[in-house]
Design a protein around this motif. Structure first.
Motif, PDB file in Angstrom:
ATOM      1  N   GLN A 135       1.012  -1.205   0.062  1.00 50.15           N
ATOM      2  CA  GLN A 135       0.065  -0.280   0.015  1.00 50.15           C
ATOM      3  C   GLN A 135       0.827   1.339   0.107  1.00 50.15           C
ATOM      4  OE1 GLN A 135      -3.592   0.297   0.563  1.00 50.15           O
ATOM      5  NE2 GLN A 135      -3.586  -1.615  -0.637  1.00 50.15           N
ATOM      6  N   ILE A 136       0.376   2.157  -0.578  1.00 53.26           N
ATOM      7  CA  ILE A 136       0.932   3.696  -0.278  1.00 53.26           C
ATOM      8  C   ILE A 136       1.317   3.974   1.232  1.00 53.26           C
ATOM      9  CG2 ILE A 136       0.882   6.120  -0.484  1.00 53.26           C
ATOM     10  CD1 ILE A 136      -0.633   5.800  -3.103  1.00 53.26           C
ATOM     11  N   LYS A 137       2.180   4.412   1.530  1.00 56.25           N
ATOM     12  CA  LYS A 137       2.619   4.888   2.882  1.00 56.25           C
ATOM     13  C   LYS A 137       2.487   6.175   3.170  1.00 56.25           C
ATOM     14  CE  LYS A 137       5.978   1.305   4.248  1.00 56.25           C
ATOM     15  NZ  LYS A 137       7.304   1.080   4.649  1.00 56.25           N
ATOM     16  N   PHE A 138       1.568   6.644   4.073  1.00 51.73           N
ATOM     17  CA  PHE A 138       1.080   8.034   4.625  1.00 51.73           C
ATOM     18  C   PHE A 138       2.104   8.157   5.665  1.00 51.73           C
ATOM     19  CE2 PHE A 138      -2.395   6.765   1.972  1.00 51.73           C
ATOM     20  CZ  PHE A 138      -2.196   7.634   1.062  1.00 51.73           C
ATOM     21  N   SER A 139       2.500   9.632   5.776  1.00 58.76           N
ATOM     22  CA  SER A 139       3.185   9.780   7.204  1.00 58.76           C
ATOM     23  C   SER A 139       2.187   9.730   8.453  1.00 58.76           C
ATOM     24  CB  SER A 139       3.529  11.579   7.085  1.00 58.76           C
ATOM     25  OG  SER A 139       2.336  12.173   7.109  1.00 58.76           O
ATOM     26  N   ARG A 140       2.891   9.351   9.676  1.00 61.16           N
ATOM     27  CA  ARG A 140       1.921   9.798  10.991  1.00 61.16           C
ATOM     28  C   ARG A 140       1.496  10.816  11.199  1.00 61.16           C
ATOM     29  NH1 ARG A 140       7.069   7.447  12.383  1.00 61.16           N
ATOM     30  NH2 ARG A 140       7.636   9.388  13.385  1.00 61.16           N
ATOM     31  N   MET A 141       1.977  12.126  10.723  1.00 60.33           N
ATOM     32  CA  MET A 141       1.513  13.497  10.665  1.00 60.33           C
ATOM     33  C   MET A 141       0.238  13.399  10.058  1.00 60.33           C
ATOM     34  SD  MET A 141       3.574  16.844   9.608  1.00 60.33           S
ATOM     35  CE  MET A 141       3.378  18.188  10.719  1.00 60.33           C
ATOM     36  N   SER A 142       0.147  12.890   8.841  1.00 61.96           N
ATOM     37  CA  SER A 142      -1.088  12.843   8.051  1.00 61.96           C
ATOM     38  C   SER A 142      -2.439  12.138   8.772  1.00 61.96           C
ATOM     39  CB  SER A 142      -1.049  12.428   6.668  1.00 61.96           C
ATOM     40  OG  SER A 142      -0.870  10.926   6.655  1.00 61.96           O
ATOM     41  N   SER A 143      -1.913  11.031   9.722  1.00 53.66           N
ATOM     42  CA  SER A 143      -2.792  10.353  10.261  1.00 53.66           C
ATOM     43  C   SER A 143      -3.541  11.173  11.578  1.00 53.66           C
ATOM     44  CB  SER A 143      -2.253   8.863  10.684  1.00 53.66           C
ATOM     45  OG  SER A 143      -1.343   9.313  11.964  1.00 53.66           O
ATOM     46  N   ARG A 144      -2.821  11.962  11.957  1.00 52.51           N
ATOM     47  CA  ARG A 144      -3.497  12.877  13.191  1.00 52.51           C
ATOM     48  C   ARG A 144      -4.484  13.947  12.474  1.00 52.51           C
ATOM     49  NH1 ARG A 144       2.644  14.024  13.918  1.00 52.51           N
ATOM     50  NH2 ARG A 144       3.090  12.051  14.795  1.00 52.51           N
ATOM     51  N   ILE A 145      -4.443  14.162  11.346  1.00 51.09           N
ATOM     52  CA  ILE A 145      -5.330  15.410  10.802  1.00 51.09           C
ATOM     53  C   ILE A 145      -6.716  14.625  10.529  1.00 51.09           C
ATOM     54  CG2 ILE A 145      -5.440  16.771   8.487  1.00 51.09           C
ATOM     55  CD1 ILE A 145      -2.374  16.405   8.530  1.00 51.09           C
ATOM     56  N   LYS A 146      -7.510  15.676  11.360  1.00 52.91           N
ATOM     57  CA  LYS A 146      -9.199  15.586  11.147  1.00 52.91           C
ATOM     58  C   LYS A 146      -9.770  16.572  10.402  1.00 52.91           C
ATOM     59  CE  LYS A 146      -9.416  14.503  15.840  1.00 52.91           C
ATOM     60  NZ  LYS A 146     -10.434  14.513  17.031  1.00 52.91           N
ATOM     61  N   PRO A 147     -10.923  16.291   9.658  1.00 51.45           N
ATOM     62  CA  PRO A 147     -11.606  17.295   9.004  1.00 51.45           C
ATOM     63  C   PRO A 147     -12.169  18.434   9.806  1.00 51.45           C
ATOM     64  CG  PRO A 147     -12.235  14.982   8.346  1.00 51.45           C
ATOM     65  CD  PRO A 147     -11.706  14.932   9.725  1.00 51.45           C
ATOM     66  N   SER A 148     -12.103  19.583   9.631  1.00 48.05           N
ATOM     67  CA  SER A 148     -12.693  20.576  10.482  1.00 48.05           C
ATOM     68  C   SER A 148     -14.147  20.334  10.754  1.00 48.05           C
ATOM     69  CB  SER A 148     -12.719  22.244   9.852  1.00 48.05           C
ATOM     70  OG  SER A 148     -13.340  22.957  10.351  1.00 48.05           O
ATOM     71  N   ALA A 149     -14.386  20.645  12.238  1.00 45.76           N
ATOM     72  CA  ALA A 149     -15.629  20.734  12.587  1.00 45.76           C
ATOM     73  C   ALA A 149     -16.580  21.741  12.158  1.00 45.76           C
ATOM     74  CB  ALA A 149     -15.936  20.590  14.168  1.00 45.76           C
TER      75      ALA A 149
END
Lengths: 393, 393
Positions: free
Chosen positions: B2-16
């Motif tokens: 699979q494509i590997k994404f950064s740990r940083m990107s995994s912390r990012i949530k859509p804006s409420a």
């Protein structure tokens, strides 16, 4: 006790292109890749800003979406379809504040400390600057006159742990001017798909070909949806509006939108609306034709002057498009040191080779830009630079 | 593979705040803090864009500096001097693409994984979103009706390792509407200086006071040069131009300029020139007076309707400025779950409390914005919301 800064901030270096040395107004500078401002469509934009603000002023001044204006995304998708051979819709496009932001967001999306980025060596120094804060290991892939040597790329993928991204400037490569061949583009996209390693192709100069054909983008050969294609209006319209984009597979694009939302919310609504209005009422390809004619004659002039003035230990390529000529002095010399002397003695600016190498190597090459200098300045500047070399070596 | 994404990107949530739920045009939404677009100075900007492009079109369309336009930086410094009591010059100001970018750049500058950020609890959800990718430990400081309780802040600084940043919205706090007292501002700056921990004060609403006085910024009490002051034209002019700034000590500002250069190169030259031109030919404080009058009457109306319609188990504050009222339902209820019901049944939108807490706690509060709704919509919407509560509880 001192203020503590992040490790990330300690990795960040000032841009070699935005060097204060170049601020001297007496200088003839072949440094920055600035577009020729004499051709900026000022009159057309006066008209466009009037009509845009009258028709949709509120939209231009209010918050708008993080992915960007739907009309401009649609326009970009259509151009990518028709010209670059990429099968996409507006849903594959996100607007970024210059490609610089796009490259930064790719770093954020894919890079962990110590993971590997493969890039051409040399490569665009601004991309290195933008990616360096994420602390990747940069690995340089060999190029020839057809661009990245794909056998070498595959070898590097096998030899290096955790390769996350392959960065390339396929069209009129910055700084070397090389045009990647169609066959290599195809192979690059195949390798990207086979190993699931995204290629980030950076295409600011694609429309600025002066001889030879326009080639389809690397993304046009992308069967697995892993190629990211970055484009920009900066070099074909005007950089002050910071209009650029990322084109990606829809699922990846959704992630980019969330990342952008958190990092900078959205691009200027005004600049997007203004660009839409300009594109509606003007044929940008007529404008690009004028740019092409101007840049072609400046490139021709610079090659002519290099041929005429440079001593035989100075070599250079003959780019078929873009903004840059890559010059190598066949002497034991560091062009970073040479720059200060050249500014002082010849009153000529250039970008030394070193910042284009991820390993910051001592380098006897330099980059000349012909985009924002007149033919008179090219003649004088190249003659002065050649005389400086002749005295110096 | 699979494509590997950064740990940083995994912390990012859509804006409420940019929740697609709110796109329903039938909704009366008290969700986003959008400025009232009816007062956007469209006609003045038609004039300004004309004269600006005629006089300095090329400057507006070309690349410009990473720190931003000198005239606008000078203007901002003067306003900070005269109004906010901050002793600065243009050299202390860098233009950012909205304060969202400013907050992100502060994260980049100061935060390493695991280092601590102290912020009000609740706090502006967009700031949490922007800082979360850097993986800090967020620690919430207690507030009362005078803002951050400084004794508690000092206790937290002593108890927590590696505190790098204190984030605050001192004026008409988002989401609670609290105005930090003068004394607390002074104490906050002193603590910041004593421990060498930068305060990032975020001041989008400072000019929008409807009762009571305008207070000097936290930075005005900063003797050690450690307070960062973020401001924006979004709420007092128009957000579509993304004009905001960071004000900092000169040495720190130089670091911000280098970080910005690598992250996004520069802000829109066009939007900066346009803002300069508008400020030259218009008195923005006359415009702000109109905004104040409008927002004051909307705030009054919303308070009036809350008093009139809400059952007694619903509490709320009476903010003296800004855009927001913080409402608490004294029931065992999660407002995140309640939102979907309220949208469906009452056709009213709000922001639930949870995204304003760094720990994402279950929360019986919600944020109402009165900035972009008419008095009629306020009357209808609050009545509908109150009826929904009465049926529901």
């Amino acid at each position: 006790m001192q203020i503590k800064f992040s490790r990330m901030s300690s990795r960040i270096k000032p841009s070699a292109i935005r060097n204060k040395l170049f601020d001297d107004p007496q200088l003839i500078t072949f440094a920055a890749g600035r577009p020729a401002e004499g051709l900026f469509p000022v009159e057309d934009l006066i008209t466009a800003s009037q009509s845009m603000l009258s028709a949709s002023g509120i939209k231009a001044l209010q918050y708008s979406s993080s992915e960007g204006n739907d009309e401009i995304r649609k326009y970009i998708a259509e151009v990518l379809m028709k010209k670059a051979g990429v099968d996409v819709t507006a849903k594959n496009i996100m607007i970024t504040s210059g490609s610089q932001e796009g490259i930064d967001l790719c770093g954020r999306m894919f890079i962990d400390e110590g993971s590997t980025i493969i890039c051409e060596n040399p490569t665009y120094t601004g991309a290195l600057g933008s990616l360096r804060p994420y602390n990747p290991k940069f690995v340089g892939v060999e190029m020839d006159e057809n661009g990245i040597i794909t056998e070498h790329l595959e070898k590097l993928i096998k030899e290096n742990d955790d390769v996350r991204l392959i960065y390339t400037v396929p069209d009129f490569h910055n700084p070397t001017g090389v045009m990647m061949s169609r066959q290599r583009r195809k192979e690059l996209a195949e390798i990207s798909g086979r190993y699931n390693i995204p290629v980030m192709e950076d295409r600011p100069y694609s429309e600025l070909n002066y001889d030879g054909e326009y080639l389809p983008s690397v993304k046009s050969f992308d069967k697995e949806g892993v190629v990211l294609s970055l484009g920009s209006f900066s070099k074909i319209f005007c950089p002050g509006l910071r209009m650029a984009w990322i084109c990606a597979d829809e699922e990846i694009l959704q992630k980019f939108i969330t990342i952008k939302q958190n990092a900078s919310m959205q691009c200027s609504s005004f600049d997007q609306e203004l660009t839409v209005e300009y594109l509606k009422n003007n044929n940008i390809y007529e404008h690009i034709e004028k740019l092409r004619a101007l840049y072609k004659s400046r490139r021709d002039k610079m090659i002519e002057c290099l041929d005429k003035y440079m001593p035989d230990y100075v070599n250079y390529n003959r780019p078929t498009g873009g903004f840059f000529i890559w010059v190598t002095i066949q002497k034991d010399i560091d062009t970073t040191e040479l720059l200060a002397e050249a500014v002082k003695q010849a009153r000529v600016g250039f970008i030394p080779g070193e910042p284009f190498y991820a390993d910051g190597r001592r380098c006897n090459s330099l980059r000349l830009s012909f985009s924002s200098v007149t033919e008179e300045e090219i003649e004088q500047g190249i003659e002065r630079l050649a005389n400086f070399f002749k005295e110096r070596f």
